[in-house]
Design an enzyme around this catalytic site. Structure first.
Site, PDB file in Angstrom:
ATOM      1  CG  HIS A 106      -3.423   4.071  -4.005  1.00 28.42           C
ATOM      2  ND1 HIS A 106      -3.683   2.753  -3.708  1.00 28.42           N
ATOM      3  CD2 HIS A 106      -2.138   4.289  -3.612  1.00 28.42           C
ATOM      4  CE1 HIS A 106      -2.610   2.191  -3.174  1.00 28.42           C
ATOM      5  NE2 HIS A 106      -1.658   3.100  -3.098  1.00 28.42           N
ATOM      6  CE1 TYR A 108       1.848  -2.274  -6.059  1.00 29.10           C
ATOM      7  CE2 TYR A 108       2.600  -2.176  -3.795  1.00 29.10           C
ATOM      8  CZ  TYR A 108       2.741  -1.804  -5.116  1.00 29.10           C
ATOM      9  OH  TYR A 108       3.763  -0.974  -5.501  1.00 29.10           O
ATOM     10  CE1 TYR A 143       6.630   2.324   4.168  1.00 32.58           C
ATOM     11  CE2 TYR A 143       6.523   0.098   3.289  1.00 32.58           C
ATOM     12  CZ  TYR A 143       5.915   1.307   3.567  1.00 32.58           C
ATOM     13  OH  TYR A 143       4.598   1.504   3.249  1.00 32.58           O
ATOM     14  CG  ASP A 179       1.429   5.719  -3.795  1.00 28.11           C
ATOM     15  OD1 ASP A 179       0.786   5.135  -2.898  1.00 28.11           O
ATOM     16  OD2 ASP A 179       2.625   5.458  -4.034  1.00 28.11           O
ATOM     17  CG  ASN A 232       9.394   0.994   0.576  1.00 25.36           C
ATOM     18  OD1 ASN A 232      10.514   1.206   1.026  1.00 25.36           O
ATOM     19  ND2 ASN A 232       9.005  -0.185   0.148  1.00 25.36           N
ATOM     20  CB  THR A 280       2.989  -3.196   4.336  1.00 30.96           C
ATOM     21  OG1 THR A 280       3.972  -2.319   3.764  1.00 30.96           O
ATOM     22  CG2 THR A 280       2.245  -3.910   3.220  1.00 30.96           C
TER      23      THR A 280
HETATM   24  C1  0GY Z   1       1.971   1.981  -2.488  1.00 33.99           C
HETATM   25  C2  0GY Z   1       3.208   1.273  -2.802  1.00 33.99           C
HETATM   26  C3  0GY Z   1       4.090   0.695  -1.950  1.00 33.99           C
HETATM   27  C4  0GY Z   1       3.878   0.433  -0.580  1.00 33.99           C
HETATM   28  C5  0GY Z   1       2.759  -0.096  -0.067  1.00 33.99           C
HETATM   29  O1  0GY Z   1       1.493  -1.008   1.616  1.00 33.99           O
HETATM   30  C6  0GY Z   1       2.590  -0.553   1.320  1.00 33.99           C
HETATM   31  O2  0GY Z   1       3.530  -0.475   2.114  1.00 33.99           O
HETATM   32  O3  0GY Z   1       1.717  -0.259  -0.832  1.00 33.99           O
HETATM   33  C7  0GY Z   1       5.379   0.219  -2.522  1.00 33.99           C
HETATM   34  O4  0GY Z   1       6.368   0.088  -1.745  1.00 33.99           O
HETATM   35  O5  0GY Z   1       5.448  -0.032  -3.740  1.00 33.99           O
HETATM   36  O6  0GY Z   1       1.021   1.901  -3.249  1.00 33.99           O
HETATM   37  O7  0GY Z   1       1.905   2.671  -1.486  1.00 33.99           O
END
Ligand code: 0GY
Length: 307
Positions: A27, A153, A45, A260, A265, A73
């Site tokens: 991940h 998620y 973000y 990660d 964010n 995202t």
């Molecule tokens: C992660 C956690 C985060 C963000 C995203 O897709 C994303 O923007 O997953 C979060 O803000 O908790 O796993 O990267």
């Protein structure tokens, strides 16, 4: 939008824990560079640039062999930065994409050829706008024949509402469902309590459900210094240990782990990636559990042709 999160750690420490040969960081992300791969207009973000070269350098520094690059995202359904990392990885990276219902079979096929093996559905309201479950089910139905899985998620309090959807994908479509970061438990609540119990029940009753036991830095309330009174439960992110360890020991063949990086964010503190690796033997306490978590399981899911 200006970057609204911390930059990743500039010089992580060398981990004391030596990961097993062939370990997979299952991940992690690449972001931009924005000049080449712009961020999505609808993002919630804006991350810093985090290139494939920097990701691969970290992989080597920490002792890992491969990466699973997960679409985040801030790039929306534009998977170009992630796919660019896969095709330039010499086969050492596979990916998880985000797609809409308008994705064509040709695009899915091209992503498969590049190394994509899953789609991600994000249910965090702070990260994405709402997508109806029928649409997600339709997408899950289209990727299932490719042998892809679904990564989800969500936060622990939303599991009751999402339960039927997850079981429809895992049981009716017979598709593997990988849950990011243990379904984000509230680690201030008891590991034996009803909230985490529901997540354990999901995994127990649905053999296609897997969990990433990653992101102590996002879940911890005791934090990276571990100043929680000392003793057996002291150390960085110690309040997350009972949760991750429980899942690793109950479901050793259905767990994954990732750094990660570059920790998008994330507010408060930016983790030292070397210290995150040193967290591993606290949640997977035997060489066998470590090998399953870091090598056997991710290889079975992402490189099945090598098994
Ligand atoms: C992660 C956690 C985060 C963000 C995203 O897709 C994303 O923007 O997953 C979060 O803000 O908790 O796993 O990267």
């Amino acid at each position: 939008m200006d970057p609204d999160w911390l930059p990743f750690h500039p010089n992580p420490s060398k981990p004391a824990f030596k990961v097993p040969a062939g370990a997979v960081d299952a991940h992690c992300h690449v972001f931009g560079p924005a000049a080449q791969f712009p961020f999505a207009p609808e993002r919630k973000y804006t991350p810093c640039d985090a290139s494939k070269g920097q990701l691969f350098a970290l992989r080597d520094f920490l002792g890992f062999s491969r990466n699973v690059v997960v679409q985040a995202t801030c790039h929306g359904n534009d998977n170009r930065a992630m796919v660019d990392a896969l095709v330039n990885s010499q086969g050492k990276a596979r990916g998880v994409a985000s797609v809409g219902r308008d994705v064509t079979d040709d695009v899915l096929q091209a992503m498969h050829m590049a190394g994509v093996r899953g789609v991600r559905f994000n249910f965090l309201k702070r990260l994405v706008d709402f997508t109806p479950k029928e649409v997600l089910l339709e997408i899950a139905g289209r990727i299932a024949p490719l042998g892809w899985h679904v990564v989800v998620y969500f936060e622990a309090q939303d599991l009751p509402e999402l339960w039927d959807f997850f079981t429809a994908v895992s049981d009716n479509l017979a598709t593997t469902v990988v849950v990011d970061h243990m379904g984000r438990p509230d680690v201030a609540k008891p590991v034996d309590g009803p909230e985490f119990g529901l997540f354990l029940k999901l995994m127990r009753e649905h053999p296609n459900v897997w969990s990433k036991v990653s992101c102590p830095e996002r879940l911890s309330k005791s934090g990276p210094t571990g100043e929680d009174g000392g003793g057996a439960l002291s150390g960085p992110y110690s309040d997350v240990v009972p949760f991750a360890k429980r899942i690793v020991e109950a479901f050793p063949d259905r767990v994954l782990w990732g750094t990660d990086w570059p920790h998008p964010n994330l507010k408060g503190h930016m983790p030292d990636d070397g210290k995150l690796v040193d967290f591993l033997p606290r949640i997977a306490v035997t060489p066998e559990l470590q090998r399953k978590l870091l090598v056997d399981n991710p290889m079975r899911l992402y490189w099945p042709e090598e098994n």
